[in-house]
Design a protein around this motif. Structure first.
Motif, PDB file in Angstrom:
ATOM      1  N   LEU A  15      -7.873   2.696  -0.991  1.00  0.00           N
ATOM      2  CA  LEU A  15      -6.918   3.461  -1.804  1.00  0.00           C
ATOM      3  C   LEU A  15      -6.390   2.612  -2.956  1.00  0.00           C
ATOM      4  N   MET A  16      -6.016   1.381  -2.682  1.00  0.00           N
ATOM      5  CA  MET A  16      -5.498   0.514  -3.748  1.00  0.00           C
ATOM      6  C   MET A  16      -6.554   0.270  -4.820  1.00  0.00           C
ATOM      7  N   ARG A  17      -7.809   0.136  -4.426  1.00  0.00           N
ATOM      8  CA  ARG A  17      -8.869  -0.082  -5.405  1.00  0.00           C
ATOM      9  C   ARG A  17      -9.147   1.174  -6.226  1.00  0.00           C
ATOM     10  N   CYS A  18      -9.049   2.334  -5.596  1.00  0.00           N
ATOM     11  CA  CYS A  18      -9.256   3.586  -6.341  1.00  0.00           C
ATOM     12  C   CYS A  18      -8.149   3.824  -7.365  1.00  0.00           C
TER      13      CYS A  18
ATOM     14  N   LEU B 219     -11.369   9.068  -3.885  1.00  0.00           N
ATOM     15  CA  LEU B 219     -10.016   9.579  -4.132  1.00  0.00           C
ATOM     16  C   LEU B 219     -10.143  10.909  -4.855  1.00  0.00           C
ATOM     17  N   VAL B 220      -9.615  11.965  -4.238  1.00  0.00           N
ATOM     18  CA  VAL B 220      -9.682  13.322  -4.783  1.00  0.00           C
ATOM     19  C   VAL B 220      -8.260  13.773  -5.098  1.00  0.00           C
ATOM     20  N   CYS B 221      -8.034  14.189  -6.341  1.00  0.00           N
ATOM     21  CA  CYS B 221      -6.711  14.640  -6.783  1.00  0.00           C
ATOM     22  C   CYS B 221      -6.829  16.030  -7.396  1.00  0.00           C
ATOM     23  N   LEU B 222      -6.066  16.981  -6.852  1.00  0.00           N
ATOM     24  CA  LEU B 222      -6.060  18.372  -7.334  1.00  0.00           C
ATOM     25  C   LEU B 222      -7.467  18.958  -7.354  1.00  0.00           C
ATOM     26  N   GLY B 223      -8.251  18.642  -6.329  1.00  0.00           N
ATOM     27  CA  GLY B 223      -9.599  19.205  -6.208  1.00  0.00           C
ATOM     28  C   GLY B 223     -10.638  18.559  -7.088  1.00  0.00           C
ATOM     29  N   ARG B 224     -10.340  17.407  -7.656  1.00  0.00           N
ATOM     30  CA  ARG B 224     -11.285  16.716  -8.539  1.00  0.00           C
ATOM     31  C   ARG B 224     -11.515  15.302  -8.046  1.00  0.00           C
ATOM     32  N   LEU B 225     -12.755  14.850  -8.160  1.00  0.00           N
ATOM     33  CA  LEU B 225     -13.059  13.463  -7.822  1.00  0.00           C
ATOM     34  C   LEU B 225     -12.515  12.550  -8.913  1.00  0.00           C
TER      35      LEU B 225
ATOM     36  N   GLU C 256       0.820  -1.219   0.000  1.00  0.00           N
ATOM     37  CA  GLU C 256       0.000   0.000   0.000  1.00  0.00           C
ATOM     38  C   GLU C 256       0.848   1.260   0.000  1.00  0.00           C
ATOM     39  N   ILE C 257       1.992   1.255   0.677  1.00  0.00           N
ATOM     40  CA  ILE C 257       2.809   2.459   0.765  1.00  0.00           C
ATOM     41  C   ILE C 257       3.333   2.878  -0.595  1.00  0.00           C
TER      42      ILE C 257
ATOM     43  N   ALA D 241     -12.014   8.678  -8.245  1.00  0.00           N
ATOM     44  CA  ALA D 241     -12.556   7.322  -8.149  1.00  0.00           C
ATOM     45  C   ALA D 241     -13.219   7.130  -6.800  1.00  0.00           C
ATOM     46  N   ILE D 242     -14.118   6.136  -6.744  1.00  0.00           N
ATOM     47  CA  ILE D 242     -14.827   5.758  -5.516  1.00  0.00           C
ATOM     48  C   ILE D 242     -14.699   4.254  -5.359  1.00  0.00           C
ATOM     49  N   ALA D 243     -14.369   3.804  -4.154  1.00  0.00           N
ATOM     50  CA  ALA D 243     -14.246   2.369  -3.884  1.00  0.00           C
ATOM     51  C   ALA D 243     -14.541   2.116  -2.418  1.00  0.00           C
TER      52      ALA D 243
END
Length: 294
Positions: free
Chosen positions: A236-239, A202-208, A165-166, A210-212
């Protein structure tokens, strides 16, 4: 005479509220006539109290009027002479705050319904703001889709190939920078008899992105906090599949080739139960330790 009297009484009307009695005659003595005894009446129920419905007869201390501002007194500005300006709220400022809150509430309601517009601070527990609006820059995509290094891939004793995961977090940090991404919970933590699960976005740079839903088993109630953290890592791994990170781990051909080249299946004995079974490990790793022995 006695027989005529009995026939007359038998032919007469019977009262439902009286109990019937038997009549008999004796040849040697006078006839004894029994009078009917009235049934006992049920006791009367106590009188019930009635609430008064007449206006004006209640408690005179109760005031049945709504509050009004008609009797308020206007305080002149001189009364605030000794009070700091910042401690006196302005009605215009209150009005602006109320209008802003109403505007934000309307915007968030529109976003929940699926409109393209979203407030500046989305509620990530419900919002889909930024989903598939535009691709990430080319340099970001190259970091996310970098082919896996065989030295980073691990295998569990049951043969499941995985990436720790890391290392997912390291890829996200290289692509978006620390603080440029995050996990937002979208549900409450569901604690079952043996499994803990929770949904994350999972939100990246203010955008959605993925969802898991992550999940993790636990064997003791004291291990629920640890299982909750592992549940987040699993989500996190699934997203990260939607970003292309370590996508080879879901490719059956890659898994077969990796096992054949880098892994080995050996017989190991459980020293506690003396049972033997096949276990997987990497070729460059040492032999199994307690409780197993090769």
């Amino acid at each position: 005479m006695a027989s005529k009297l009995l026939n007359r009484l038998a032919a007469g009307p019977r009262l439902s509220t009286f109990s019937a009695r038997s009549y008999s005659t004796t040849p040697s003595g006078p006839t004894r006539i029994y009078r009917p005894v009235a049934a006992r009446k049920a006791p009367l129920s106590p009188p019930t109290a009635r609430a008064s419905t007449t206006v004006g007869r209640g408690n005179p201390n109760i005031v049945n009027t709504l509050p009004t501002t008609a009797d308020e007194v206007d305080i002149p500005p001189e009364a605030y002479a000794g009070t700091p300006a910042e401690s006196v709220p302005s009605s215009s400022a209150i009005r602006q705050t109320s209008e802003g809150a109403a505007e934000f509430a309307g915007s968030s309601a529109t976003a929940v319904e699926g409109a393209p517009q979203d407030p500046s601070h989305p509620d990530w527990s419900r919002s889909y703001f930024g989903l598939s609006t535009q691709p990430f820059p080319k340099e970001v995509a190259e970091v996310l889709m970098t082919p896996l290094d065989a030295n980073d891939v691990e295998i569990k004793p049951d043969g499941l190939v995985y990436l720790p995961e890391i290392k997912y977090r390291r890829v996200l940090n290289r692509a978006f920078g620390p603080g440029g991404w995050g996990l937002a919970p979208r549900s409450e933590t569901n604690v079952g008899p043996k499994v803990v699960s929770r949904e994350y976005a999972l939100v990246c740079l203010g955008r959605l992105v993925a969802i898991a839903r992550g999940e993790q088993e636990y064997f003791d109630p004291n291990g629920i906090p640890t299982a909750t953290e592992a549940c987040k890592s699993n989500a996190l791994m699934r997203c990260c599949k939607d970003l292309g990170i370590a996508s080879e781990l879901w490719d059956p051909r890659f898994i077969r080739e990796f096992k054949a080249k880098y892994c080995v299946e050996v017989f190991a004995e459980d020293v506690r139960t003396k049972k033997k079974k096949k276990l997987w490990r990497r070729k460059d790793q040492p032999a199994f330790e307690y409780p197993y022995k090769e």
